[in-house]
Write a protein that holds these residues in place. Sequence first.
Motif, mmCIF file in Angstrom:
data_model
loop_
_atom_site.group_PDB
_atom_site.id
_atom_site.type_symbol
_atom_site.label_atom_id
_atom_site.label_comp_id
_atom_site.label_asym_id
_atom_site.label_seq_id
_atom_site.Cartn_x
_atom_site.Cartn_y
_atom_site.Cartn_z
ATOM 1 N N PRO A 114 0.763 -1.374 0.001
ATOM 2 C CA PRO A 114 0.205 0.210 0.224
ATOM 3 C C PRO A 114 1.195 1.501 -0.176
ATOM 4 O O PRO A 114 0.624 1.943 -0.423
ATOM 5 C CB PRO A 114 -0.796 0.041 0.981
ATOM 6 C CG PRO A 114 -0.891 -1.495 1.319
ATOM 7 C CD PRO A 114 -0.132 -2.843 1.255
ATOM 8 N N ASN A 115 1.738 1.282 1.174
ATOM 9 C CA ASN A 115 3.002 2.305 0.514
ATOM 10 C C ASN A 115 3.382 2.432 -0.383
ATOM 11 O O ASN A 115 3.498 4.004 -0.623
ATOM 12 C CB ASN A 115 4.016 2.217 1.885
ATOM 13 C CG ASN A 115 3.028 2.638 3.636
ATOM 14 O OD1 ASN A 115 1.939 3.211 3.376
ATOM 15 N ND2 ASN A 115 3.615 2.343 4.394
ATOM 16 N N GLY A 116 4.082 1.734 -1.196
ATOM 17 C CA GLY A 116 4.266 1.707 -2.800
ATOM 18 C C GLY A 116 3.354 1.894 -3.652
ATOM 19 O O GLY A 116 4.293 2.882 -4.498
ATOM 20 N N LEU A 117 2.208 1.612 -3.563
ATOM 21 C CA LEU A 117 1.386 1.868 -4.701
ATOM 22 C C LEU A 117 0.869 3.348 -4.436
ATOM 23 O O LEU A 117 0.729 4.220 -5.461
ATOM 24 C CB LEU A 117 0.476 0.993 -4.389
ATOM 25 C CG LEU A 117 0.125 -0.462 -4.582
ATOM 26 C CD1 LEU A 117 -1.451 -1.011 -4.449
ATOM 27 C CD2 LEU A 117 0.772 -0.588 -6.043
ATOM 28 N N LYS A 118 0.648 4.356 -3.151
ATOM 29 C CA LYS A 118 0.588 5.518 -2.814
ATOM 30 C C LYS A 118 1.641 6.059 -3.398
ATOM 31 O O LYS A 118 1.028 7.026 -5.170
ATOM 32 C CB LYS A 118 0.693 5.607 -2.362
ATOM 33 C CG LYS A 118 0.237 5.460 -0.522
ATOM 34 C CD LYS A 118 1.388 6.134 1.010
ATOM 35 C CE LYS A 118 0.572 5.774 1.832
ATOM 36 N NZ LYS A 118 0.848 6.025 3.226
ATOM 37 N N VAL A 119 3.192 5.766 -3.648
ATOM 38 C CA VAL A 119 3.342 7.312 -4.983
ATOM 39 C C VAL A 119 3.565 6.926 -5.703
ATOM 40 O O VAL A 119 3.648 7.793 -6.665
ATOM 41 C CB VAL A 119 4.854 6.841 -3.946
ATOM 42 C CG1 VAL A 119 6.021 7.375 -5.585
ATOM 43 C CG2 VAL A 119 5.237 7.119 -2.771
ATOM 44 N N ALA A 120 3.180 5.125 -6.302
ATOM 45 C CA ALA A 120 2.904 5.227 -7.730
ATOM 46 C C ALA A 120 1.992 6.224 -7.943
ATOM 47 O O ALA A 120 2.538 5.915 -10.029
ATOM 48 C CB ALA A 120 3.006 3.615 -7.818
ATOM 49 N N SER B 15 -0.650 7.811 10.734
ATOM 50 C CA SER B 15 -1.896 7.601 12.051
ATOM 51 C C SER B 15 -2.399 6.091 12.117
ATOM 52 O O SER B 15 -3.186 5.594 14.012
ATOM 53 C CB SER B 15 -1.444 8.528 13.225
ATOM 54 O OG SER B 15 -2.117 8.863 12.834
ATOM 55 N N GLY B 16 -3.267 6.343 11.628
ATOM 56 C CA GLY B 16 -4.297 5.399 11.641
ATOM 57 C C GLY B 16 -4.593 4.230 10.742
ATOM 58 O O GLY B 16 -3.604 3.146 11.088
ATOM 59 N N PRO B 17 -5.060 3.988 9.772
ATOM 60 C CA PRO B 17 -5.098 3.160 8.481
ATOM 61 C C PRO B 17 -3.932 2.858 8.533
ATOM 62 O O PRO B 17 -3.073 1.626 8.303
ATOM 63 C CB PRO B 17 -5.238 4.148 7.147
ATOM 64 C CG PRO B 17 -6.225 4.529 7.936
ATOM 65 C CD PRO B 17 -5.553 5.686 9.109
ATOM 66 N N GLY B 18 -2.671 3.739 8.251
ATOM 67 C CA GLY B 18 -1.587 3.465 7.831
ATOM 68 C C GLY B 18 -0.896 2.590 8.465
ATOM 69 O O GLY B 18 0.306 1.835 8.888
ATOM 70 N N VAL B 19 -1.363 1.922 10.785
ATOM 71 C CA VAL B 19 -0.627 1.828 11.252
ATOM 72 C C VAL B 19 -1.251 0.062 11.896
ATOM 73 O O VAL B 19 -0.969 -0.523 11.957
ATOM 74 C CB VAL B 19 0.044 2.263 13.030
ATOM 75 C CG1 VAL B 19 -0.340 1.929 13.622
ATOM 76 C CG2 VAL B 19 1.140 3.831 12.394
ATOM 77 N N GLN C 164 -8.480 -9.025 17.979
ATOM 78 C CA GLN C 164 -9.913 -8.406 18.578
ATOM 79 C C GLN C 164 -9.163 -6.667 19.239
ATOM 80 O O GLN C 164 -10.394 -6.115 18.540
ATOM 81 C CB GLN C 164 -10.849 -8.566 19.872
ATOM 82 C CG GLN C 164 -11.327 -10.181 19.967
ATOM 83 C CD GLN C 164 -11.560 -10.688 21.386
ATOM 84 O OE1 GLN C 164 -10.897 -10.362 22.817
ATOM 85 N NE2 GLN C 164 -11.399 -12.687 21.163
ATOM 86 N N LYS C 165 -8.423 -6.544 19.548
ATOM 87 C CA LYS C 165 -8.228 -4.921 19.354
ATOM 88 C C LYS C 165 -8.338 -4.263 18.302
ATOM 89 O O LYS C 165 -8.906 -2.674 17.925
ATOM 90 C CB LYS C 165 -6.740 -5.266 20.419
ATOM 91 C CG LYS C 165 -6.257 -3.862 20.657
ATOM 92 C CD LYS C 165 -4.500 -3.416 21.549
ATOM 93 C CE LYS C 165 -3.885 -2.150 20.963
ATOM 94 N NZ LYS C 165 -2.804 -2.396 22.163
ATOM 95 N N TYR C 166 -6.988 -4.911 17.310
ATOM 96 C CA TYR C 166 -7.242 -4.668 15.708
ATOM 97 C C TYR C 166 -7.834 -3.843 15.377
ATOM 98 O O TYR C 166 -8.356 -3.484 14.367
ATOM 99 C CB TYR C 166 -5.849 -5.115 15.368
ATOM 100 C CG TYR C 166 -4.277 -4.100 16.139
ATOM 101 C CD1 TYR C 166 -4.526 -3.121 16.214
ATOM 102 C CD2 TYR C 166 -3.881 -5.460 16.866
ATOM 103 C CE1 TYR C 166 -2.842 -3.077 16.806
ATOM 104 C CE2 TYR C 166 -2.653 -5.233 17.657
ATOM 105 C CZ TYR C 166 -2.455 -4.001 17.350
ATOM 106 O OH TYR C 166 -1.023 -3.796 18.113
#
Length: 228
Positions: free
Chosen positions: A27-33, A122-126, A149-151
């Motif tokens: 996902p982080n790689g796809l952002k920039v591409a 800070s939210g979805p990315g973590v 359950q937490k995540y």
Amino acid sequence: MFSPYTITERWPASNPDIIQLYTVDTPNGLKVAAMLEETHIAYEKHLLSFRDDDQHSAEFLSLNPNNKIPAIIDPHGQDGMPLGLWESNAILLYLAEKSGRFLPHDRHARYETIQWLMWQASGPGVMFPQFGFFFTKEGAEWEDKRPLQKYRKETKRLLTVLDQRLSDHTYIMGNDYSIADIANWPWVRALIRPYEAQQELALDYYPHVRQWLNLCLERPASVAVLHP
């Protein structure tokens, strides 16, 4: 030109006059591409291998000491000098300013967009990858299900925040597609592929998120990076 970065020795540039992207299709790689495709900025893509531990190599660390993808080298930085840059959302901001696109010029809207960019970091990315680990990877084998359950709970909370935002917005910032969308949609998509957590998270309960995600995925730039 790239003498400070020995990364170019291991992954040599075919055209050193354009942006060099060092990445993996996460996902982080796809952002920039996706951002590069949206802005039509010429770039050359170099795929690293996590299996070969490329991100910990001395060459990659010469560009990103934090050993995370993606990272770029722009041979024509804003001061005319080569610029090496890492952290996906920092790269999105840089490319938005370089191209003059996908970041509002109005100061209020600009900072609201950056706000959603930080929310993603800070939210979805973590939380989404933590959920993914305990749902689909080695963590799924843990007898203690409290981490899952937490995540799962936090992932659903974040989806609720996004769904509420999109209930009266076509895109996160309204009618206009922005880096806030580009930062977020790859991580929301990950809940479907590769995590296959539609039922686990009851994704149909977030109709505005689903509609927004479909709009993002239908964009030609998104298609280009997802189906090269």
